[in-house]
Design an enzyme around this catalytic site. Structure first.
Site, PDB file in Angstrom:
ATOM      1  N   ASP A 105     -27.514  50.392 -68.418  1.00  0.00           N
ATOM      2  CA  ASP A 105     -26.048  50.374 -68.475  1.00  0.00           C
ATOM      3  C   ASP A 105     -25.440  51.743 -68.194  1.00  0.00           C
ATOM      4  O   ASP A 105     -26.084  52.779 -68.392  1.00  0.00           O
ATOM      5  CB  ASP A 105     -25.590  49.970 -69.882  1.00  0.00           C
ATOM      6  CG  ASP A 105     -25.863  48.514 -70.205  1.00  0.00           C
ATOM      7  OD1 ASP A 105     -26.578  47.837 -69.450  1.00  0.00           O
ATOM      8  OD2 ASP A 105     -25.341  48.063 -71.249  1.00  0.00           O
ATOM      9  N   HIS A 131     -29.993  52.795 -71.085  1.00  0.00           N
ATOM     10  CA  HIS A 131     -28.828  53.426 -70.440  1.00  0.00           C
ATOM     11  C   HIS A 131     -29.283  54.502 -69.458  1.00  0.00           C
ATOM     12  O   HIS A 131     -29.823  55.522 -69.888  1.00  0.00           O
ATOM     13  CB  HIS A 131     -27.919  54.050 -71.505  1.00  0.00           C
ATOM     14  CG  HIS A 131     -27.328  53.044 -72.454  1.00  0.00           C
ATOM     15  ND1 HIS A 131     -28.026  52.552 -73.521  1.00  0.00           N
ATOM     16  CD2 HIS A 131     -26.121  52.428 -72.458  1.00  0.00           C
ATOM     17  CE1 HIS A 131     -27.260  51.662 -74.163  1.00  0.00           C
ATOM     18  NE2 HIS A 131     -26.106  51.571 -73.540  1.00  0.00           N
TER      19      HIS A 131
HETATM   20 NI    NI Z   1     -21.909  50.687 -71.765  1.00  0.00          NI
END
Ligand code: NI
Length: 220
Positions: A30, A176
């Protein structure tokens, strides 16, 4: 593997995992694209012939369209992570639509693809909002089955250990690519999962695979 990414529109509004019979997982990244961390991660994925799913932020796509193009060119899936990464539980219907549409447009403009799924920033999306993005955009909301809390920067080996120990067939792993430490954790994570016999598929492939299982049940 030659796997379909086409899942029927009625597959489900929300997924945090998908019941499948084999040792398949989907790893997701992400908050990119990031100009340094994402290309470094793409190298690691390419070396291992692993396909991942990237939930990108529209305004970051506007800043780094070339990174997104490379991600698409290398066979990864792109998902919608909103345009400005606000907590959407606080937003009205029009703002949710705008967040989804602007991100989708940025992805289309940069790389010529349309996302098939979305993940809400901070995992925050009310049930009614999930149904709205599902009916209007065709996006199922993708949550996760494993959260290594990598944004807290516990160190690459801790991130790797949490992802490996949390993995299970049909699981969706959260990470992430915005954070350098998360990317640092990937060689150990990916090699560890490969050693355990896991095969990596994209989120859409995982959902499509679940549809073909007689016992498939989409969480709602
Ligand atoms: Ni996010």
């Amino acid at each position: 593997m030659n796997l379909s990414s086409d899942f029927p529109p009625g597959s489900g509004v929300t997924f945090s995992r998908v019941p499948v019979s084999g040792k398949f997982v989907a790893i997701t990244f992400d908050d990119g694209p990031h100009p340094r961390n994402t290309p470094r991660l793409l190298d690691m994925l390419a070396e291992r012939n692993i396909k991942a799913t990237f939930y990108v932020i529209g305004r970051s796509v506007d800043m780094h369209p070339g990174v997104l193009r490379r991600t698409v060119a290398e066979g990864h899936e792109i998902g919608n992570h909103s345009h400005t990464h606000r907590l959407m539980t606080r937003l009205g219907v029009e703002e949710v639509r705008e967040e989804m549409q602007r991100c989708e447009d940025a992805i289309g403009k940069a790389a010529g693809v349309r996302p098939r799924t979305m993940r809400p920033p901070y995992g925050g999306l009310r049930q009614g909002q999930r149904e709205l993005v599902h009916s209007e955009f065709g996006y199922p909301t993708i949550m996760w089955s494993v959260d290594p809390l990598d944004w807290q920067r516990p160190g690459p080996s801790v991130v790797a250990r949490r992802l490996i120990s949390g993995a299970s067939p049909g699981g969706i792993l959260l990470a992430h690519d915005l954070h350098a430490q998360t990317v640092d954790a990937m060689p150990q994570t990916l090699d560890g999962l490969l050693r355990q016999g896991y095969k990596f598929v994209t989120v859409s492939q995982l959902i499509a695979m679940g549809e073909t299982q007689p016992t498939a049940q989409a969480a709602s």
